[in-house]
Motif scaffolding. Structure first.
Motif, PDB file in Angstrom:
ATOM      1  N   GLY A 120       5.106 -57.812 -32.340  1.00  0.00           N
ATOM      2  CA  GLY A 120       5.082 -57.537 -30.950  1.00  0.00           C
ATOM      3  C   GLY A 120       3.366 -57.285 -30.375  1.00  0.00           C
ATOM      4  N   GLY A 121       3.343 -57.322 -28.919  1.00  0.00           N
ATOM      5  CA  GLY A 121       2.213 -57.087 -28.382  1.00  0.00           C
ATOM      6  C   GLY A 121       1.497 -58.471 -27.903  1.00  0.00           C
ATOM      7  N   ARG A 122       0.261 -58.280 -27.310  1.00  0.00           N
ATOM      8  CA  ARG A 122      -0.382 -59.302 -26.419  1.00  0.00           C
ATOM      9  C   ARG A 122      -1.682 -59.636 -27.340  1.00  0.00           C
ATOM     10  N   LEU A 123      -2.274 -60.995 -27.476  1.00  0.00           N
ATOM     11  CA  LEU A 123      -3.181 -61.099 -28.334  1.00  0.00           C
ATOM     12  C   LEU A 123      -4.409 -60.279 -27.909  1.00  0.00           C
ATOM     13  N   GLY A 124      -4.560 -59.774 -26.799  1.00  0.00           N
ATOM     14  CA  GLY A 124      -5.854 -59.204 -26.327  1.00  0.00           C
ATOM     15  C   GLY A 124      -5.669 -57.523 -27.126  1.00  0.00           C
ATOM     16  N   ASP A 125      -4.376 -57.294 -27.619  1.00  0.00           N
ATOM     17  CA  ASP A 125      -4.454 -56.021 -28.173  1.00  0.00           C
ATOM     18  C   ASP A 125      -4.671 -56.038 -29.927  1.00  0.00           C
ATOM     19  N   LEU A 126      -4.762 -57.121 -30.213  1.00  0.00           N
ATOM     20  CA  LEU A 126      -4.739 -57.324 -31.569  1.00  0.00           C
ATOM     21  C   LEU A 126      -6.192 -57.092 -32.117  1.00  0.00           C
ATOM     22  N   SER A 127      -6.128 -56.187 -33.233  1.00  0.00           N
ATOM     23  CA  SER A 127      -7.318 -55.696 -33.849  1.00  0.00           C
ATOM     24  C   SER A 127      -7.847 -56.763 -35.025  1.00  0.00           C
ATOM     25  N   ASP A 128      -8.874 -56.711 -35.467  1.00  0.00           N
ATOM     26  CA  ASP A 128      -9.299 -57.673 -36.570  1.00  0.00           C
ATOM     27  C   ASP A 128      -8.289 -57.402 -37.925  1.00  0.00           C
ATOM     28  N   ARG A 129      -8.089 -56.037 -37.901  1.00  0.00           N
ATOM     29  CA  ARG A 129      -7.361 -55.666 -39.324  1.00  0.00           C
ATOM     30  C   ARG A 129      -6.064 -56.258 -38.993  1.00  0.00           C
ATOM     31  N   ARG A 130      -5.212 -56.121 -37.960  1.00  0.00           N
ATOM     32  CA  ARG A 130      -3.958 -56.508 -37.826  1.00  0.00           C
ATOM     33  C   ARG A 130      -4.089 -58.214 -37.876  1.00  0.00           C
ATOM     34  N   ILE A 131      -4.894 -58.906 -37.335  1.00  0.00           N
ATOM     35  CA  ILE A 131      -5.011 -60.279 -37.444  1.00  0.00           C
ATOM     36  C   ILE A 131      -5.042 -60.521 -39.186  1.00  0.00           C
ATOM     37  N   ASP A 132      -6.109 -59.770 -39.761  1.00  0.00           N
ATOM     38  CA  ASP A 132      -6.092 -60.152 -41.207  1.00  0.00           C
ATOM     39  C   ASP A 132      -4.663 -59.846 -42.043  1.00  0.00           C
ATOM     40  N   ALA A 133      -4.089 -58.555 -41.698  1.00  0.00           N
ATOM     41  CA  ALA A 133      -2.720 -58.379 -42.151  1.00  0.00           C
ATOM     42  C   ALA A 133      -1.423 -59.211 -41.812  1.00  0.00           C
ATOM     43  N   LEU A 134      -1.713 -59.840 -40.406  1.00  0.00           N
ATOM     44  CA  LEU A 134      -0.738 -61.018 -40.210  1.00  0.00           C
ATOM     45  C   LEU A 134      -0.925 -62.150 -40.996  1.00  0.00           C
ATOM     46  N   CYS A 135      -2.157 -62.610 -41.190  1.00  0.00           N
ATOM     47  CA  CYS A 135      -2.288 -63.679 -41.744  1.00  0.00           C
ATOM     48  C   CYS A 135      -1.842 -63.738 -43.524  1.00  0.00           C
ATOM     49  N   ALA A 136      -2.553 -62.655 -43.797  1.00  0.00           N
ATOM     50  CA  ALA A 136      -2.244 -62.278 -45.389  1.00  0.00           C
ATOM     51  C   ALA A 136      -0.625 -62.322 -45.404  1.00  0.00           C
ATOM     52  N   THR A 137       0.343 -61.788 -44.343  1.00  0.00           N
ATOM     53  CA  THR A 137       1.784 -62.047 -44.479  1.00  0.00           C
ATOM     54  C   THR A 137       2.147 -63.398 -44.576  1.00  0.00           C
ATOM     55  N   LEU A 138       1.830 -64.306 -43.534  1.00  0.00           N
ATOM     56  CA  LEU A 138       2.089 -65.465 -43.158  1.00  0.00           C
ATOM     57  C   LEU A 138       1.752 -66.369 -44.235  1.00  0.00           C
ATOM     58  N   GLU A 139       0.521 -66.043 -44.968  1.00  0.00           N
ATOM     59  CA  GLU A 139       0.121 -67.197 -45.710  1.00  0.00           C
ATOM     60  C   GLU A 139       0.205 -66.788 -47.249  1.00  0.00           C
ATOM     61  N   GLY A 140       0.688 -65.680 -47.358  1.00  0.00           N
ATOM     62  CA  GLY A 140       1.194 -65.121 -48.582  1.00  0.00           C
ATOM     63  C   GLY A 140       2.502 -64.777 -48.789  1.00  0.00           C
ATOM     64  N   TRP A 141       3.656 -65.269 -48.142  1.00  0.00           N
ATOM     65  CA  TRP A 141       4.810 -64.521 -48.157  1.00  0.00           C
ATOM     66  C   TRP A 141       5.468 -64.630 -49.389  1.00  0.00           C
ATOM     67  N   GLU A 142       5.640 -63.556 -50.160  1.00  0.00           N
ATOM     68  CA  GLU A 142       6.334 -63.553 -51.609  1.00  0.00           C
ATOM     69  C   GLU A 142       7.665 -63.508 -51.780  1.00  0.00           C
ATOM     70  N   LEU A 143       8.462 -64.213 -52.041  1.00  0.00           N
ATOM     71  CA  LEU A 143       9.899 -64.308 -52.156  1.00  0.00           C
ATOM     72  C   LEU A 143      10.337 -64.152 -53.741  1.00  0.00           C
ATOM     73  N   ARG A 144      11.365 -63.375 -53.767  1.00  0.00           N
ATOM     74  CA  ARG A 144      12.260 -63.402 -55.244  1.00  0.00           C
ATOM     75  C   ARG A 144      13.547 -63.966 -55.140  1.00  0.00           C
ATOM     76  N   PRO A 145      13.608 -65.261 -55.612  1.00  0.00           N
ATOM     77  CA  PRO A 145      15.111 -65.875 -55.569  1.00  0.00           C
ATOM     78  C   PRO A 145      15.982 -65.003 -56.351  1.00  0.00           C
ATOM     79  N   ALA A 146      17.294 -65.190 -56.094  1.00  0.00           N
ATOM     80  CA  ALA A 146      18.283 -64.694 -56.888  1.00  0.00           C
ATOM     81  C   ALA A 146      18.718 -65.864 -58.177  1.00  0.00           C
ATOM     82  N   GLY A 147      18.517 -66.947 -57.732  1.00  0.00           N
ATOM     83  CA  GLY A 147      18.546 -68.045 -58.641  1.00  0.00           C
ATOM     84  C   GLY A 147      18.559 -69.358 -58.201  1.00  0.00           C
TER      85      GLY A 147
END
Length: 396
Positions: A298-325
């Motif tokens: 949520g929110g606008r680009l102008g409201d993003l802190s550097d910390r939130r940008i870094d956290a978002l990038c970490a999520t999208l660039e390191g999405w860890e998934l555990r397959p069932a099979g």
């Protein structure tokens, strides 16, 4: 009937072996037509090899085993064979070579090579009661409603693995190998879609995008496809061969690595722009909407802190998934595991403890990447065994 060589399996490896094994070859297959996996491969155009074939792109308990065969019959050798038969081909992506026309051209080429070598082919036939009488291998060939006893100096197991059972694939080669005392690496599906519980990605079925998928030490930059059952596409199929049950798969949804800088730049210039609107410029819109339900977008680009940008990038660039099979043998393109390489000569594919017994192709614990690598292993291992058999005949 007396033969020099009995080859079980008229697939890629078996036909290639028959073309090089010298006189007195009988090839037997239960299918009604030879080379069925060749026929359906590559969308009917056959991805017959890859320009980038090298040993590290093959999986095996002994990663060095494939080197000898691949070095002595290379992708360039097979390309030359294809060209000599007048078959037009093209490179698609990542070194993958396809026929311009139909995959059946490759099957017809192999049949011509077998015919020129004098090999005999029996289809819709079943080999039973395989054994050894002390001097030769023995079998009973059931064909056209009749049983015919056969004896042969050499026996080649080229019946493949367990992938694509609807085409008749089975563990027959493993049963015969075990009968002769050869050890097995437990077979499992390879190059196969991954599944997730409770239809986790069902709402995204059909969405595709380029990603970087990682499993264990392997990393693949190719497309990923969401399905009703989970994840597929080239990157996931590749990663599946390295994935072990219970382990994670990591997906980088934005492998370019520039999202953080883009968000910082646009935060200054387009601060009123919604974050989801911006992400939809880089990811499929349906995926962004789905991700918004999984994490805070949520929110606008102008409201993003550097910390939130870094956290978002970490999520999208390191999405860890555990397959069932995985989707299992039904959709697996290849078989991982098989006859243990410790039992075989890397030069000839002959069983050390059973002279005259050869194992080639997918039946062996050697599995290549997606993109023509497994066909090249079939060609190379088939030629290795065929040449060894022919050499033994010349020396006899």
């Amino acid at each position: 009937m007396e033969y020099e060589t009995l080859i079980l399996g008229a697939g890629a490896a078996g036909m290639m072996c028959a073309a090089h094994a010298g006189p007195g070859v009988l090839v037997v297959d239960h299918a009604r037509a030879p080379g069925e996996k060749i026929r359906i491969s590559g969308g009917g155009r056959c991805n017959f090899t890859n320009l980038e074939v090298r040993p590290e792109r093959f999986l095996s308990q002994n990663p060095h085993f494939c080197k000898s065969a691949l070095a002595r019959y290379t992708q360039w050798d097979f390309i030359d064979l294809v060209s000599r038969h007048g078959i037009a081909w093209h490179e698609k992506t990542l070194g993958q070579l396809f026929c311009d026309g139909k995959a059946t051209q490759i099957v017809a080429m192999l049949l011509r090579e077998m015919q020129a070598a004098g090999a005999e082919l029996r289809l819709s036939a079943e080999a039973r009661d395989i054994g050894h009488d002390g001097s030769r291998f023995t079998a009973v060939i059931r064909h056209d409603g009749r049983d015919q006893p056969v004896r042969a100096r050499s026996l080649v197991l080229a019946t493949g693995g367990k992938s694509i059972p609807k085409m008749g694939a089975s563990g027959y080669a493993y049963d015969l190998a075990a009968q002769f005392g050869l050890a097995l690496v437990p077979p499992r599906p390879g190059l196969v879609p991954l599944t997730f519980p409770e239809g986790r990605f069902a709402a995204l079925a059909g969405v595709s995008l380029p990603v970087r998928a990682s499993a264990a030490e392997a990393v693949f930059d190719e497309a990923m496809l969401f399905t009703h059952r989970g994840l597929s596409g080239p990157s996931i199929l590749q990663a599946s061969s390295y994935w072990q049950e219970g382990a994670p798969v990591t997906v980088n949804l934005l492998p370019g690595g520039r999202l953080g800088q883009i968000l910082r730049d646009k935060r200054r210039r387009e601060g009123k722009r919604a974050l989801t609107t911006e992400l939809a410029e880089h990811l499929p819109q349906r995926l962004v909407a789905w991700l918004a339900g999984e994490t805070d977008l949520g929110g606008r680009l102008g409201d993003l802190s550097d910390r939130r940008i870094d956290a978002l990038c970490a999520t999208l660039e390191g999405w860890e998934l555990r397959p069932a099979g995985t989707e299992g043998w039904r959709t697996a393109e290849v078989t991982l595991g098989g006859v243990a390489t410790a039992a075989l000569s890397s030069r000839s594919m002959e069983a050390a403890a059973v002279p005259g017994l050869y194992v080639i192709g997918e039946a062996v614990d050697v599995t290549g990447w997606l993109g023509g690598y497994n066909f090249q292993w079939a060609w190379s291992s088939g030629v290795a065994a065929g040449r060894a058999i022919a050499e033994r005949l010349r020396e006899a």
